[in-house]
Design a protein around this motif. Structure first.
Motif, PDB file in Angstrom:
ATOM      1  N   GLU A  16      64.776  78.811  81.235  1.00 56.30           N
ATOM      2  CA  GLU A  16      65.905  79.151  82.695  1.00 56.30           C
ATOM      3  C   GLU A  16      66.758  78.365  82.125  1.00 56.30           C
ATOM      4  O   GLU A  16      67.820  79.429  82.588  1.00 56.30           O
ATOM      5  CB  GLU A  16      64.795  77.381  83.442  1.00 56.30           C
ATOM      6  CG  GLU A  16      65.970  78.058  84.959  1.00 56.30           C
ATOM      7  CD  GLU A  16      65.851  77.284  85.855  1.00 56.30           C
ATOM      8  OE1 GLU A  16      66.144  76.388  86.484  1.00 56.30           O
ATOM      9  OE2 GLU A  16      64.027  77.344  86.050  1.00 56.30           O
ATOM     10  N   HIS A  17      67.671  77.472  81.076  1.00 58.39           N
ATOM     11  CA  HIS A  17      69.139  76.809  81.137  1.00 58.39           C
ATOM     12  C   HIS A  17      68.983  78.266  80.091  1.00 58.39           C
ATOM     13  O   HIS A  17      70.678  78.795  79.820  1.00 58.39           O
ATOM     14  CB  HIS A  17      68.158  75.817  80.002  1.00 58.39           C
ATOM     15  CG  HIS A  17      69.801  75.647  79.684  1.00 58.39           C
ATOM     16  ND1 HIS A  17      71.037  75.315  79.265  1.00 58.39           N
ATOM     17  CD2 HIS A  17      70.856  75.203  78.207  1.00 58.39           C
ATOM     18  CE1 HIS A  17      71.624  75.305  78.921  1.00 58.39           C
ATOM     19  NE2 HIS A  17      71.172  75.317  78.316  1.00 58.39           N
ATOM     20  N   ALA A  18      68.601  78.707  79.320  1.00 54.12           N
ATOM     21  CA  ALA A  18      69.057  80.177  78.646  1.00 54.12           C
ATOM     22  C   ALA A  18      69.033  81.076  79.044  1.00 54.12           C
ATOM     23  O   ALA A  18      70.418  81.656  79.007  1.00 54.12           O
ATOM     24  CB  ALA A  18      68.186  80.712  77.725  1.00 54.12           C
ATOM     25  N   MET A  19      68.795  81.570  80.331  1.00 58.58           N
ATOM     26  CA  MET A  19      69.317  82.868  81.156  1.00 58.58           C
ATOM     27  C   MET A  19      70.191  81.996  81.852  1.00 58.58           C
ATOM     28  O   MET A  19      70.720  83.987  82.213  1.00 58.58           O
ATOM     29  CB  MET A  19      67.354  82.846  82.011  1.00 58.58           C
ATOM     30  CG  MET A  19      67.751  83.932  82.897  1.00 58.58           C
ATOM     31  SD  MET A  19      67.946  85.023  81.869  1.00 58.58           S
ATOM     32  CE  MET A  19      69.473  86.645  81.793  1.00 58.58           C
ATOM     33  N   ILE A  20      70.565  80.976  82.805  1.00 61.40           N
ATOM     34  CA  ILE A  20      71.579  80.597  83.442  1.00 61.40           C
ATOM     35  C   ILE A  20      72.934  80.834  82.498  1.00 61.40           C
ATOM     36  O   ILE A  20      74.093  81.100  83.151  1.00 61.40           O
ATOM     37  CB  ILE A  20      71.468  79.501  83.774  1.00 61.40           C
ATOM     38  CG1 ILE A  20      70.652  79.502  85.191  1.00 61.40           C
ATOM     39  CG2 ILE A  20      72.735  78.850  84.337  1.00 61.40           C
ATOM     40  CD1 ILE A  20      70.035  77.922  85.644  1.00 61.40           C
ATOM     41  N   SER A  21      72.721  80.393  81.176  1.00 61.73           N
ATOM     42  CA  SER A  21      73.970  80.330  80.244  1.00 61.73           C
ATOM     43  C   SER A  21      73.373  81.608  79.828  1.00 61.73           C
ATOM     44  O   SER A  21      74.349  82.083  78.125  1.00 61.73           O
ATOM     45  CB  SER A  21      73.118  79.746  78.687  1.00 61.73           C
ATOM     46  OG  SER A  21      72.990  78.316  79.492  1.00 61.73           O
ATOM     47  N   ASP A  22      73.134  82.550  80.408  1.00 60.95           N
ATOM     48  CA  ASP A  22      73.127  84.151  79.734  1.00 60.95           C
ATOM     49  C   ASP A  22      73.122  84.739  78.128  1.00 60.95           C
ATOM     50  O   ASP A  22      73.689  84.913  76.981  1.00 60.95           O
ATOM     51  CB  ASP A  22      74.723  84.538  79.860  1.00 60.95           C
ATOM     52  CG  ASP A  22      74.919  86.080  79.711  1.00 60.95           C
ATOM     53  OD1 ASP A  22      73.596  86.657  80.186  1.00 60.95           O
ATOM     54  OD2 ASP A  22      75.921  86.851  79.912  1.00 60.95           O
ATOM     55  N   ARG A  23      71.892  83.785  77.920  1.00 58.12           N
ATOM     56  CA  ARG A  23      71.100  84.119  76.317  1.00 58.12           C
ATOM     57  C   ARG A  23      69.729  84.482  76.855  1.00 58.12           C
ATOM     58  O   ARG A  23      68.861  84.068  76.279  1.00 58.12           O
ATOM     59  CB  ARG A  23      71.354  82.993  75.756  1.00 58.12           C
ATOM     60  CG  ARG A  23      72.593  82.389  75.804  1.00 58.12           C
ATOM     61  CD  ARG A  23      72.687  80.698  74.724  1.00 58.12           C
ATOM     62  NE  ARG A  23      71.948  79.719  75.086  1.00 58.12           N
ATOM     63  CZ  ARG A  23      71.093  78.923  74.883  1.00 58.12           C
ATOM     64  NH1 ARG A  23      70.622  79.229  73.864  1.00 58.12           N
ATOM     65  NH2 ARG A  23      70.838  78.037  76.353  1.00 58.12           N
ATOM     66  N   PRO A  24      69.298  86.199  77.305  1.00 56.39           N
ATOM     67  CA  PRO A  24      68.661  87.196  77.172  1.00 56.39           C
ATOM     68  C   PRO A  24      67.587  86.257  75.607  1.00 56.39           C
ATOM     69  O   PRO A  24      66.352  86.713  76.074  1.00 56.39           O
ATOM     70  CB  PRO A  24      69.274  87.710  77.838  1.00 56.39           C
ATOM     71  CG  PRO A  24      70.304  88.436  77.504  1.00 56.39           C
ATOM     72  CD  PRO A  24      70.927  86.931  76.683  1.00 56.39           C
ATOM     73  N   ASP A  25      68.187  87.030  75.054  1.00 53.03           N
ATOM     74  CA  ASP A  25      67.436  87.353  73.460  1.00 53.03           C
ATOM     75  C   ASP A  25      66.523  85.466  73.687  1.00 53.03           C
ATOM     76  O   ASP A  25      65.298  85.834  73.210  1.00 53.03           O
ATOM     77  CB  ASP A  25      67.832  87.594  72.288  1.00 53.03           C
ATOM     78  CG  ASP A  25      68.550  88.744  72.190  1.00 53.03           C
ATOM     79  OD1 ASP A  25      67.063  89.613  72.632  1.00 53.03           O
ATOM     80  OD2 ASP A  25      69.593  88.982  72.364  1.00 53.03           O
ATOM     81  N   GLU A  26      67.631  85.017  74.253  1.00 54.40           N
ATOM     82  CA  GLU A  26      66.947  83.095  73.545  1.00 54.40           C
ATOM     83  C   GLU A  26      65.020  82.976  75.149  1.00 54.40           C
ATOM     84  O   GLU A  26      64.735  82.111  74.298  1.00 54.40           O
ATOM     85  CB  GLU A  26      67.899  82.013  73.931  1.00 54.40           C
ATOM     86  CG  GLU A  26      67.245  80.847  73.712  1.00 54.40           C
ATOM     87  CD  GLU A  26      66.809  80.684  71.975  1.00 54.40           C
ATOM     88  OE1 GLU A  26      66.553  79.177  72.366  1.00 54.40           O
ATOM     89  OE2 GLU A  26      66.523  81.141  71.235  1.00 54.40           O
ATOM     90  N   VAL A  27      65.692  84.025  76.035  1.00 60.91           N
ATOM     91  CA  VAL A  27      64.489  83.058  77.224  1.00 60.91           C
ATOM     92  C   VAL A  27      63.611  84.297  76.212  1.00 60.91           C
ATOM     93  O   VAL A  27      62.339  83.675  76.772  1.00 60.91           O
ATOM     94  CB  VAL A  27      65.322  84.057  78.383  1.00 60.91           C
ATOM     95  CG1 VAL A  27      63.979  84.399  79.007  1.00 60.91           C
ATOM     96  CG2 VAL A  27      66.522  83.614  78.536  1.00 60.91           C
TER      97      VAL A  27
END
Length: 394
Positions: free
Chosen positions: A294-305
């Motif tokens: 969720e943190h990765a999504m909020i941080s705009d890192r979709p590949d990491e999500v």
């Protein structure tokens, strides 16, 4: 200069942007928010921006999102249809304790009935839960004056507050969670109500309040790791995760990562031990992994999500709104951000099939599908079905 509380978000945005020496076009480039959106927000013609938009602007400007939002920001609550559907629950919540009857409920009987209803909540069967809660609340209130009945009543109020938060009935949720906190037998019991209230505050857009409440109680409950019980570790870990969620939405990514690391240490200390108290208190390393995604999504890192989500093992866990289904929304959001629109639709459809009573209450799902729809010339029949399921106007 007017106090921030007396200004609109558009006025605050314009003032901070100018202090940073940024043009609207420059802010659009740095934030990824459309120039037309920034212009409309500053002119007061945009309505209530999504938290995703507010956070992106705040990060680009180097200020907390709460600085832009001010103190009066409040997200929309339940629709009139939802309020009508759950009116009996709210009425039971407000009803006085019932007078004595010939066959008064017993603590043991109420406890068994509450336990029997928990699979409805854990299984996202919100409509069935809404039908049994009025009677449960009546019977639990009848035994609440007994020492053994008080924590049973408090636990049911906590579940009721969770359900009301899930369905965006915010004022009633505040009432239920406040009473659950008052009736809790100890700090660990109280922490469950506090954790849900942090989530409620986040849903309402009251990020600063959520952050302060989570921090206060995390400090209060911080255990000695070497001798902490599973209940203590789980309660502390959840408060840290709520604090991380608030920090993330406020644009304070470093604070969010620090709190996630602490939550990970709680999970590591817990190991394979199970946290007692039902699905709302369940906590382990996977709980933290979900919040990292969720943190990765909020941080705009979709590949990491997508990478983090693929690494989580779900052996032995049923997908509920508190684990897999919520994570699947992050995956769908990441897929939409990466322009993998058919995959995003597939993922949303999977969530709908798994939790058809839960999905319509998720504004996040509406936002994801809206992003997909905006970028399609024609809508497939599946998209239209999903739009109806999440109440997205076409």
């Amino acid at each position: 200069m007017p106090h921030p509380a007396d200004t609109t978000m558009g006025e605050r945005l314009r003032e901070i942007r100018k202090r940073r020496g940024m043009s609207q076009r420059g802010l659009a480039a740095d934030s990824g928010v459309a120039l037309s959106t920034i212009r409309k927000v500053e002119q007061g013609d945009y309505g209530s921006p999504r938290m995703e938009t507010v956070r992106a602007l705040a990060v680009a400007l180097g200020v907390p999102a709460t600085r832009l939002l001010g103190s009066a920001h409040e997200t929309a609550g339940a629709s009139s249809a939802v309020l009508d559907r759950w009116a009996p629950v709210r009425a039971a919540l407000d009803a006085p304790p019932p007078p004595g009857v010939d066959e008064a409920p017993t603590v043991a009987g109420v406890r068994a009935a509450v336990t029997a209803a928990m699979p409805l909540a854990a299984g996202d069967r919100l409509e069935e839960l809404g039908r049994v809660l009025p009677l449960l609340l009546r019977d639990a209130a009848a035994v609440a004056d007994e020492p053994a009945g008080r924590p049973v009543h408090a636990a049911l109020l906590g579940i009721t507050g969770w359900m009301l938060t899930q369905t965006r009935q915010y004022e009633a949720a505040e009432t239920a969670l406040g009473r659950a906190l008052t009736g809790a037998a100890d700090d660990i019991g109280a922490a469950g109500a506090v954790s849900t209230r942090c989530w409620l505050l986040l849903r309402r857009g009251r990020i600063g309040e959520a952050a302060r409440l989570a921090e206060e109680w995390a400090d209060r409950l911080e255990p000695r790791m070497s001798r902490a019980t599973p209940a203590e570790l789980g309660a502390w870990g959840w408060l840290l995760l709520r604090g991380a969620a608030a920090a993330d939405r406020d644009g304070r990514g470093d604070d969010a990562e620090r709190l996630l690391r602490l939550a990970g240490s709680a999970a590591a200390a817990l190991g394979q031990r199970e946290v007692p108290g039902g699905f709302l208190r369940a906590y382990d390393a996977r709980t933290v992994q979900l919040k990292e995604a969720e943190h990765a999504m909020i941080s705009d890192r979709p590949d990491e999500v997508l990478r983090l989500s693929a690494s989580i093992s779900w052996d032995g866990m049923r997908p509920t709104s508190n684990n897999l289904n919520r994570n699947r929304l992050d995956q769908a959001s990441a897929q939409a951000r990466l322009r993998r629109y058919p995959e995003a639709v597939d993922t949303l459809e999977t969530v709908w099939q798994a939790a058809p009573q839960w999905l319509p209450h998720q504004q996040y799902a509406r936002d994801i599908l809206a992003r997909v729809v905006e970028r399609r010339r024609t809508l497939t029949p599946r998209m239209r079905v999903l739009a109806d399921a999440v109440n997205l106007p076409l």
